[in-house]
Write a protein that holds these residues in place. Structure first.
Motif, PDB file in Angstrom:
ATOM      1  N   ILE A  63       0.827  -1.218   0.000  1.00 21.57           N
ATOM      2  CA  ILE A  63       0.000   0.000   0.000  1.00 21.57           C
ATOM      3  C   ILE A  63       0.858   1.263   0.000  1.00 21.57           C
ATOM      4  O   ILE A  63       0.575   2.227  -0.719  1.00 21.57           O
ATOM      5  CB  ILE A  63      -0.965  -0.013   1.198  1.00 21.57           C
ATOM      6  CG1 ILE A  63      -1.986  -1.151   1.040  1.00 21.57           C
ATOM      7  CG2 ILE A  63      -1.686   1.328   1.341  1.00 21.57           C
ATOM      8  CD1 ILE A  63      -2.834  -1.400   2.266  1.00 21.57           C
ATOM      9  N   ILE A  64       1.914   1.272   0.806  1.00 26.21           N
ATOM     10  CA  ILE A  64       2.728   2.494   0.898  1.00 26.21           C
ATOM     11  C   ILE A  64       3.918   2.459  -0.054  1.00 26.21           C
ATOM     12  O   ILE A  64       4.685   3.425  -0.122  1.00 26.21           O
ATOM     13  CB  ILE A  64       3.237   2.714   2.346  1.00 26.21           C
ATOM     14  CG1 ILE A  64       4.177   1.587   2.782  1.00 26.21           C
ATOM     15  CG2 ILE A  64       2.079   2.863   3.305  1.00 26.21           C
ATOM     16  CD1 ILE A  64       4.811   1.810   4.149  1.00 26.21           C
ATOM     17  N   GLY A 117       1.562   0.996  -4.615  1.00 26.89           N
ATOM     18  CA  GLY A 117       0.446   1.687  -3.964  1.00 26.89           C
ATOM     19  C   GLY A 117       0.608   3.193  -4.052  1.00 26.89           C
ATOM     20  O   GLY A 117       0.718   3.759  -5.148  1.00 26.89           O
ATOM     21  N   PHE A 118       0.651   3.852  -2.876  1.00 26.08           N
ATOM     22  CA  PHE A 118       0.729   5.320  -2.832  1.00 26.08           C
ATOM     23  C   PHE A 118       2.159   5.854  -2.968  1.00 26.08           C
ATOM     24  O   PHE A 118       2.348   7.075  -3.003  1.00 26.08           O
ATOM     25  CB  PHE A 118       0.115   5.826  -1.525  1.00 26.08           C
ATOM     26  CG  PHE A 118      -1.361   5.570  -1.420  1.00 26.08           C
ATOM     27  CD1 PHE A 118      -2.267   6.318  -2.145  1.00 26.08           C
ATOM     28  CD2 PHE A 118      -1.841   4.551  -0.601  1.00 26.08           C
ATOM     29  CE1 PHE A 118      -3.623   6.080  -2.055  1.00 26.08           C
ATOM     30  CE2 PHE A 118      -3.209   4.307  -0.509  1.00 26.08           C
ATOM     31  CZ  PHE A 118      -4.106   5.069  -1.232  1.00 26.08           C
ATOM     32  N   ASP A 119       3.139   4.970  -3.004  1.00 25.25           N
ATOM     33  CA  ASP A 119       4.538   5.364  -3.194  1.00 25.25           C
ATOM     34  C   ASP A 119       4.970   6.421  -2.175  1.00 25.25           C
ATOM     35  O   ASP A 119       5.507   7.484  -2.523  1.00 25.25           O
ATOM     36  CB  ASP A 119       4.753   5.891  -4.621  1.00 25.25           C
ATOM     37  CG  ASP A 119       6.227   5.854  -5.030  1.00 25.25           C
ATOM     38  OD1 ASP A 119       7.000   5.165  -4.323  1.00 25.25           O
ATOM     39  OD2 ASP A 119       6.599   6.513  -6.013  1.00 25.25           O
ATOM     40  N   LEU A 120       4.746   6.109  -0.895  1.00 23.96           N
ATOM     41  CA  LEU A 120       5.083   7.055   0.170  1.00 23.96           C
ATOM     42  C   LEU A 120       6.505   6.876   0.689  1.00 23.96           C
ATOM     43  O   LEU A 120       7.007   7.737   1.424  1.00 23.96           O
ATOM     44  CB  LEU A 120       4.107   6.880   1.347  1.00 23.96           C
ATOM     45  CG  LEU A 120       2.626   7.144   1.051  1.00 23.96           C
ATOM     46  CD1 LEU A 120       1.775   6.808   2.270  1.00 23.96           C
ATOM     47  CD2 LEU A 120       2.416   8.598   0.638  1.00 23.96           C
TER      48      LEU A 120
END
Length: 628
Positions: A43-44, A48-51
């Motif tokens: 997810i991150i 996903g959100f590439d955080l």
């Protein structure tokens, strides 16, 4: 995107805190925490959100977590269990012991995995069938052991076989993967010969470490430095792991083998160490370093490579079918011993894959043996099997009803018998006295328990007294030749767990001890009782029931509900307390963090009613237990 590595670490540590809480609240689903960490990483991460911004610091922490994971995998090995072997009366009996059958199961598994991998290569799905065959041969010992423990099967023959099979699969695949990946990465060079060198060094160091661990002075120093700021056991474990990782890399060997062997060495040194040391290592690993590794696995997982490739999508069910097939078919060798249902259940459990398969796929990707899409497929297979396999095992496994042994038989009568029967009856009312004396028989008819008259103490008399289901026996006859015959029948034919014999003639003691009989010498027992009354008057009064409403007894823990929970959270009936714990040959003084194991011998103190209630619930598999 953030340039500060602490920001990326913040995302990981905060999510790592909440994931166990979320998974704990999921109804009816017992998922491994690492699955949540991988999914959170997806997810991150870049799918996903590439955080997360990748950095050298984060990469190092993930690699250290990887090494630490392999270290803990080595710490799970039970070398005593793996090397336990005895020649049976027939070749069939010999082969069906845990070690031989586990080796055969692994070889059969690897053969099937290799055949299946070559089939995938013919279909154009993979490029390196040898590495894929090894990847499919893995098993998650870290999942197998807790599932067996939850079913109270660790000490059973069935559980021991599955544990050995998982241990052999872990060690053998790790060793072979190291050889194959080293050969693939560096070619058939002389550095391949350094792998046996590492194993030889391991053997030498293992013998030295085992010898040093038995020196009382060193043990005392380590015990004294294992608390507060010293924490010598934890420091030693970390230094051991780093030294072996550096040694492995210096020899040109994959670090996973070095870390794994370091864990195995730590297991040898911790064999008789307090469990709290291993708990601390688990807490450090699974509390910080290992989650970072699994988060990074998820963060770097390229799901787009699967979505954009029809071949990668088709490969998922193919790998999944192979993953179960290569484990289920070889375990059919267990069928003659454990039946079809439990054999299939064992195959399902051995099909669970998690840490090692993910680590192996990461290494295979690093040397170009598989594509990112194939790595993503392997990780999805790991997620599915580690979730489904324990559930399938619990669903399919059928527990046989076991006859529970109970009661005491006293063989032989004299002036001591009635007193002994009355004292034991206060804590164990199921007492049977076997008498060959008419006068003693008549005198004992008013004593508590059941009295049986027999002309001679033979197998028929013991059978009548209930020896087949008795938990313990005390032999008081003064005919020592007859006494040895009775003890032999009790230990060999009726397999009574606890046999105690009163013997004054020391020439008979070695023979009785060889049978596993506890021997009491009257003169020595009297001297010890007098010494106890002199040196420990309060304890002596409690043991001799001179202090009212206080009892001290010993019981064996059979209830799995008492395991895996610190003592401070267990609520025993009434005022019952645990004085000491005997585990194998080690006596443990209980503390708040002490964890009980099935089969522990517990010394209990408290009011007789509380003691009776505690013994009842501890001896009953599956009984309820209170927590605070």
């Amino acid at each position: 995107m953030h340039s500060n590595p602490f920001v990326a670490l913040m995302f990981i540590t905060v999510l790592a805190f909440f994931i166990p809480i979320i998974f704990h609240r999921l109804p009816r689903v017992d998922l491994p925490i690492v699955i949540g960490e991988i999914l959170a990483g997806v997810i991150i991460g870049k799918s996903g959100f590439d955080l997360l911004e990748m950095s050298e610091i984060l990469d190092f922490l993930a690699e250290f977590g990887f090494a630490y994971l392999m270290f803990l995998a080595g710490l799970e090995l039970n070398f005593e269990l793996i090397t336990q072997f005895s020649r049976g009366t027939s070749w069939r009996e010999t082969v069906l012991q845990p070690l031989p059958i586990a080796i055969i199961i692994f070889l059969f598994t690897f053969l099937l995995a290799l055949i299946g991998s070559y089939g995938l290569q013919l279909l154009g799905a993979i490029n390196n069938p040898l590495i894929m065959g090894l990847i499919l041969s893995t098993t998650s010992l870290g999942l197998v052991a807790p599932v067996l423990k939850g079913q109270d099967l660790l000490s059973s023959e069935y559980g021991q076989l599955l544990l050995v099979a998982a241990s052999i699969a872990d060690f053998a695949t790790l060793l072979l993967l190291t050889v194959v990946i080293t050969a693939k990465d560096q070619g058939l060079t002389q550095e391949l010969l350094l792998i046996p060198v590492l194993l030889i060094i391991f053997g030498i160091v293992a013998v030295a470490v085992y010898s040093l661990s038995r020196i009382n002075i060193l043990k005392q120093i380590v015990d004294e430095l294992s608390h507060a700021t010293a924490q010598i056991r934890v420091r030693g474990a970390f230094s051991l792991m780093v030294v072996w990782v550096v040694l492995a890399e210096t020899l040109g060997v994959e670090l996973i083998l070095g870390a794994f062997l370091a864990g195995a060495l730590a297991k040898i040194t911790a064999r008789k160490s307090p469990e709290v040391a291993i708990e601390k290592l688990d807490a450090i690993g699974y509390g910080f370093f290992i989650p970072i590794f699994f988060f990074m696995v998820g963060a770097e997982l390229d799901l787009s490579a699967i979505v954009e490739s029809p071949d990668a999508i088709v490969l998922i069910p193919e790998l999944l079918i192979l993953a179960y097939l290569v484990k289920l078919v070889p375990t059919l060798l267990m069928q003659s011993k454990f039946g079809w249902r439990n054999t299939v259940a064992g195959g399902f459990l051995l099909s669970s894959r998690l840490s090692l398969i993910i680590a192996a796929s990461a290494l295979a990707l690093e040397i170009g043996a598989i594509t990112p899409a194939v790595e993503a497929d392997i990780i999805l297979v790991a997620v599915i099997t580690s979730t489904a396999s324990p559930l399938l095992f619990n669903r399919v496994y059928h527990r046989e009803k076991l006859d529970v042994r109970r009661g005491l038989i006293i063989v032989g009568t004299d002036q001591l018998t009635e007193l002994l029967a009355r004292r034991i009856n206060t804590v164990s009312p199921d007492v049977t006295v076997l008498s060959s004396s008419v006068s003693h028989y008549e005198a004992l008819e008013q004593a508590p328990g059941h009295v049986i008259f027999a002309d001679k103490f033979d197998a028929a008399a013991l059978e009548q007294a209930g020896a087949a289901k008795a938990k313990s026996m005390i032999v008081l006859t003064q005919d020592y030749g007859k006494l040895c015959d009775i003890c032999k029948l009790a230990t060999e034919q009726y397999e009574i767990p606890m046999v105690v014999a009163r013997v004054a003639d020391t020439s008979f003691i070695p023979m009785l001890k060889a049978m596993g009989v506890k021997v009491v010498q009257p003169a020595l027992a009297t001297a010890m009782a007098l010494e106890g009354a002199l040196r420990y008057p309060t304890a002596f009064d409690m043991l001799s029931h001179e202090i009212p409403d206080i009892d001290i007894v010993e019981t064996v823990l059979q209830n799995p509900a008492f395991t895996n929970t610190p003592l401070r959270r267990l609520q025993l009936p009434g005022n019952a307390l645990i004085l000491s714990i005997k585990r194998d040959e080690t006596v443990i003084i209980p503390q708040g963090n002490t964890i009980l194991n099935k089969g522990d011998h517990l010394a209990l103190i408290g009011h007789p009613d509380a003691i009776a209630d505690t013994m009842a619930v501890m001896a009953k598999p599956g009984g309820a237990v209170g927590h605070v």
